[in-house]
Scaffold this active site. Structure first.
Site, mmCIF file in Angstrom:
data_model
loop_
_atom_site.group_PDB
_atom_site.id
_atom_site.type_symbol
_atom_site.label_atom_id
_atom_site.label_comp_id
_atom_site.label_asym_id
_atom_site.label_seq_id
_atom_site.Cartn_x
_atom_site.Cartn_y
_atom_site.Cartn_z
ATOM 1 N N GLU A 131 0.802 -1.232 0.000
ATOM 2 C CA GLU A 131 0.000 0.000 0.000
ATOM 3 C C GLU A 131 0.831 1.277 0.000
ATOM 4 O O GLU A 131 0.566 2.191 0.777
ATOM 5 C CB GLU A 131 -0.972 -0.012 1.189
ATOM 6 C CG GLU A 131 -1.882 -1.220 1.192
ATOM 7 C CD GLU A 131 -2.917 -1.216 2.313
ATOM 8 O OE1 GLU A 131 -2.841 -0.345 3.193
ATOM 9 O OE2 GLU A 131 -3.809 -2.077 2.285
ATOM 10 N N GLU A 139 -5.467 -10.850 -1.848
ATOM 11 C CA GLU A 139 -6.332 -10.722 -0.658
ATOM 12 C C GLU A 139 -7.810 -10.752 -1.058
ATOM 13 O O GLU A 139 -8.611 -9.942 -0.606
ATOM 14 C CB GLU A 139 -6.012 -9.431 0.104
ATOM 15 C CG GLU A 139 -4.542 -9.304 0.474
ATOM 16 C CD GLU A 139 -4.204 -8.072 1.309
ATOM 17 O OE1 GLU A 139 -5.130 -7.453 1.861
ATOM 18 O OE2 GLU A 139 -3.008 -7.746 1.411
HETATM 19 C C1 XIL Z 1 -5.834 -6.948 8.107
HETATM 20 C C2 XIL Z 1 -6.170 -8.179 8.910
HETATM 21 O O1 XIL Z 1 -7.072 -8.977 8.188
HETATM 22 C C3 XIL Z 1 -6.762 -7.774 10.244
HETATM 23 O O2 XIL Z 1 -6.940 -8.915 11.073
HETATM 24 C C4 XIL Z 1 -5.854 -6.767 10.945
HETATM 25 O O3 XIL Z 1 -6.484 -6.304 12.117
HETATM 26 C C5 XIL Z 1 -5.530 -5.593 10.041
HETATM 27 O O4 XIL Z 1 -4.995 -6.075 8.819
HETATM 28 N N1 XIL Z 1 -4.797 -5.001 3.523
HETATM 29 C C6 XIL Z 1 -3.714 -5.738 3.924
HETATM 30 C C7 XIL Z 1 -3.866 -6.702 5.051
HETATM 31 O O5 XIL Z 1 -2.682 -5.685 3.280
HETATM 32 O O6 XIL Z 1 -2.682 -6.867 5.775
HETATM 33 C C8 XIL Z 1 -4.983 -6.314 5.971
HETATM 34 O O7 XIL Z 1 -5.165 -7.329 6.931
HETATM 35 C C9 XIL Z 1 -6.251 -6.078 5.182
HETATM 36 C C10 XIL Z 1 -6.069 -4.943 4.198
#
Ligand code: XIL
Length: 376
Positions: free
Chosen positions: A158, A265
């Site tokens: 990000e 994701e």
């Molecule tokens: C999220 C997890 O799913 C949660 O459990 C945590 O509290 C915060 O992070 N983008 C990403 C991930 O790259 O690392 C994130 O994961 C979701 C959004």
């Protein structure tokens, strides 16, 4: 006596073939097998999700793992120089036992950088040199430990902001280290494991302005000889956005870079904006299924896509129904909270795999009884 023992044995065999076997994960087709030869199918987990029936389910359905949280920098190096690999190791060891690939997530993320990164021991702000030296060390230790066992890394997560000139997010990394942090992170990862595939990972990668920015940043890195091997598309989509045509267009544009692509994701929220989309549960599940099918059709059409990873195992394990988002009734994944396949699962699975499932069901009737559900 003999007859009694035979009757007992028959009863035990009958009992084993009934209720517990109903829950055997192997009775459904495996996503990993369904997409064999096209791309790996992964899932984000916490180490506690790898126990009991849930663990068996993970190993049956998927051939890739990523740590949902256990490999983020504050988890791995909570204090400077104090590394804690215990939870991450459990995930990597499970993957090795079950011949699964591992995505390492993530070496650098503005949301999860430990506070010690920015401070000297006397409380002054750390210099650029100090911060880059710490970044290098973190990357060397982590990637080095999992050398050969983690096949791809989200080196940075990000970092793109399309609203800014230069396209990089105005975070602490940019403020303290300028654009050098990108080069340092990728180069250090490559030094620690020259065979690992190195990704730049982001959300909304299909939006036109964002993808133009991401491509420009990657071209810049490549022109400086920085080892970047792939684009990670988070793909946290909802029932409406992005449009399938936009995803198609975006992937075609990324392909001009000649790099690998991974969907990192994947989930599909029922919440559009801030409210759940109107419709009954069954209606939303059908819309979701159609949209998942369309997106998977696009993924399958792209040769550069080497894996698709779901952000969570089931609707009972999703980050979209926790914390501030709890209670919204979001159900973004392919399996419900009981690990039963949803309509989206059956629409994503190619028909040939569905037929194989019927055969698997027959085989599972003679499988040993399933262990109890694992604890979180
Ligand atoms: C999220 C997890 O799913 C949660 O459990 C945590 O509290 C915060 O992070 N983008 C990403 C991930 O790259 O690392 C994130 O994961 C979701 C959004």
């Amino acid at each position: 006596m003999r007859a009694r023992r035979a009757a007992l044995f028959a009863f035990a065999a009958f009992a084993a073939a009934c209720a517990p076997v109903e829950r055997a994960p192997e009775r459904h087709p495996s996503l990993a097998k369904a997409f064999q030869g096209q791309f790996a199918v992964g899932v984000a987990v916490e180490p506690g999700h790898l126990e009991g029936l849930e663990g068996r389910f993970v190993a049956w359905q998927f051939n890739g793992l990523v740590a949902e949280n256990a490999m983020k920098p504050p988890a791995l190096q909570p204090q400077e120089g104090r590394f804690d690999f215990a939870r991450a190791d459990r995930i990597v060891e499970f993957a090795a036992r079950h011949a699964m690939m591992v995505r390492g997530h993530t070496l650098l993320w503005h949301e999860e950088t430990p506070a010690w990164m920015w401070q000297e021991s006397d409380g002054r702000a750390a210099s650029k040199e100090r911060v880059l030296e710490r970044l290098r060390r973190h990357v060397h230790e982590v990637v080095g430990r999992y050398r050969g066992r983690v096949q791809s890394w989200d080196v940075v997560n990000e970092v793109i902001d399309a609203s800014r000139e230069g396209c990089l997010r105005a975070d602490k990394w940019l403020e303290v280290a300028g654009t050098d942090y990108l080069d340092v992170a990728f180069r250090a990862a490559h030094e620690a494991d020259p065979a690992a595939r190195l990704f730049i990972n982001d959300f909304h990668t299909t939006q036109p302005a964002k993808r133009r920015c991401l491509i420009a940043v990657v071209r810049g890195l490549l022109s400086r000889g920085v080892p970047v091997h792939g684009i990670g598309h988070q793909m946290h989509v909802d029932l409406v956005e992005p449009k399938v045509a936009e995803v198609e267009e975006a992937f075609a544009e990324f392909a001009t870079l000649g790099l690998e692509g991974q969907v990192t994701e994947m989930d599909m929220s029922l919440v559009v904006g801030v409210v759940r989309h109107p419709g009954s549960d069954a209606q939303l599940a059908t819309v979701q299924a159609e949209r998942y099918a369309e997106l998977f059709r696009v993924f399958r059409s792209r040769r550069e896509i080497s894996s698709v990873t779901f952000w969570g195992l089931s609707d009972g394990r999703t980050w979209l129904d926790r914390g501030a988002r709890a209670g919204r009734g979001d159900r973004p994944l392919l399996f419900d909270a009981d690990l039963e396949p949803k309509p989206a699962f059956w629409r994503v699975i190619p028909p040939a795999a569905g037929r194989a499932a019927l055969r698997a069901e027959v085989v599972s009737k003679s499988a040993p009884s399933a262990p109890a559900l694992g604890t979180p």
